[in-house]
Motif scaffolding. Structure first.
Motif, PDB file in Angstrom:
ATOM      1  N   GLY A 220       9.316   4.574  -6.834  1.00 56.10           N
ATOM      2  CA  GLY A 220       8.843   5.325  -5.680  1.00 56.10           C
ATOM      3  C   GLY A 220       7.442   5.867  -5.788  1.00 56.10           C
ATOM      4  N   ALA A 221       6.769   5.664  -6.924  1.00 54.65           N
ATOM      5  CA  ALA A 221       5.394   6.145  -7.070  1.00 54.65           C
ATOM      6  C   ALA A 221       4.442   5.251  -6.270  1.00 54.65           C
ATOM      7  CB  ALA A 221       4.994   6.165  -8.536  1.00 54.65           C
ATOM      8  N   ILE A 222       3.286   5.812  -5.911  1.00 57.14           N
ATOM      9  CA  ILE A 222       2.330   5.114  -5.055  1.00 57.14           C
ATOM     10  C   ILE A 222       1.013   4.930  -5.799  1.00 57.14           C
ATOM     11  CG2 ILE A 222       1.095   5.179  -2.846  1.00 57.14           C
ATOM     12  CD1 ILE A 222       3.312   7.203  -1.942  1.00 57.14           C
ATOM     13  N   PRO A 223       0.623   3.693  -6.115  1.00 51.62           N
ATOM     14  CA  PRO A 223      -0.670   3.453  -6.756  1.00 51.62           C
ATOM     15  C   PRO A 223      -1.810   3.767  -5.785  1.00 51.62           C
ATOM     16  CG  PRO A 223       0.789   1.556  -6.989  1.00 51.62           C
ATOM     17  CD  PRO A 223       1.399   2.451  -5.960  1.00 51.62           C
ATOM     18  N   THR A 224      -2.877   4.333  -6.309  1.00 50.79           N
ATOM     19  CA  THR A 224      -3.998   4.693  -5.449  1.00 50.79           C
ATOM     20  C   THR A 224      -5.276   4.698  -6.274  1.00 50.79           C
ATOM     21  OG1 THR A 224      -4.766   6.330  -3.824  1.00 50.79           O
ATOM     22  CG2 THR A 224      -3.698   7.182  -5.810  1.00 50.79           C
ATOM     23  N   SER A 225      -6.346   5.258  -5.724  1.00 50.28           N
ATOM     24  CA  SER A 225      -7.634   5.300  -6.411  1.00 50.28           C
ATOM     25  C   SER A 225      -8.307   6.637  -6.149  1.00 50.28           C
ATOM     26  CB  SER A 225      -8.535   4.161  -5.922  1.00 50.28           C
ATOM     27  OG  SER A 225      -8.861   4.366  -4.546  1.00 50.28           O
ATOM     28  N   VAL A 226      -9.342   6.923  -6.914  1.00 52.23           N
ATOM     29  CA  VAL A 226     -10.101   8.165  -6.700  1.00 52.23           C
ATOM     30  C   VAL A 226     -10.671   8.185  -5.291  1.00 52.23           C
ATOM     31  CG1 VAL A 226     -12.084   9.530  -7.428  1.00 52.23           C
ATOM     32  CG2 VAL A 226     -10.674   8.390  -9.142  1.00 52.23           C
TER      33      VAL A 226
END
Length: 255
Positions: A220-226
């Protein structure tokens, strides 16, 4: 008197060959029809189960991520094991890039009034230290030392995060397969919505990092960026803090 034996030999329960054949054909037809009905019901049931499962997944994602846009008032950031001695072995992102991006994320947090917490571990029997680039944002109050691999195994850290009463946790750290993975899984179990900042996480192996990221996503975690985090925390670049956040983008370094 001649007796018609056929009348007495006639069995009223015995069916003619024509009638018997018709019944057999009827039974075969009924069996075929029943088989088709069962097959249709089976397929329909499978589709119904799949639809329910898809609905449950959509509901879970909705509950976890709201409308998909971060609310700065509900966000906090956790930096895990971003220590010079540890990140020096990073191969999926160069240590210099990891350091620069971590500093930008911390600066964005300060500009948008998002609380930050740092967790570090001992290195070779000596007390750990944060990256020098993070020093301006580190204090004894927001730093929790631990010896466990998972941050949520440390009660003091769990309490520190809970004290903010913000249920969206942005995670950055090293290494992806250990500290970051266990932090994400622990946070999800504790009821947080979890974002993992991929350009502020690193590993010695691209292959094993990919596996860890897939595991976090499935949980359920969501990969993202700065860049994505910053633009959501301060979307209006025409005024502060958005205009100040915009200036930090030049300091970002690609993985």
């Amino acid at each position: 008197m001649t007796v018609n034996q056929s009348r007495y030999n006639h069995n009223p329960m015995r069916l003619s060959s024509t009638t018997e054949g018709s019944i057999k054909k009827g039974l075969k037809g009924a069996s075929l029809l029943m088989g088709i009905v069962i097959l249709v019901l089976s397929i329909t049931t499978e589709h119904a189960v799949a639809a329910v499962e898809n609905l449950q997944v959509r509901q879970m994602l909705t509950e976890n991520s709201g409308n998909g846009i971060l609310d700065a008032r509900d966000v906090q950031i956790l930096f895990v094991d971003l220590q010079p001695e540890l990140i020096s072995s990073s191969r999926t992102i160069q240590p210099a890039a990891l350091t620069a991006n971590a500093a930008v994320l911390a600066q964005v947090a300060r500009l948008t009034h998002v609380p930050v917490t740092f967790s570090i571990v001992p290195v070779q029997g000596k007390p750990g230290r944060n990256l020098p680039a993070l020093t301006p944002y580190v204090s004894p109050k927001n730093t929790v030392r631990r010896v466990m691999a998972g941050t949520f195994m440390e009660p003091r850290l769990v309490d520190a995060l809970g004290a903010y009463k913000r249920k969206t946790l942005v995670v950055a750290g090293y290494a992806t397969e250990v500290a970051v993975l266990q932090t994400a899984l622990g946070a999800l179990k504790a009821g947080y919505t979890v974002y993992v900042v991929m350009d502020v996480t690193g590993s010695r192996s691209e292959r094993t990092e990919d596996a860890a990221v897939r595991q976090m996503e499935m949980a359920g975690a969501i990969p993202t960026s700065v860049l994505a985090i910053a633009a959501q925390l301060a979307p209006d670049f025409s005024r502060t803090p958005g205009s100040e956040v915009l200036l930090t983008f030049d300091s970002l370094s690609p993985p």
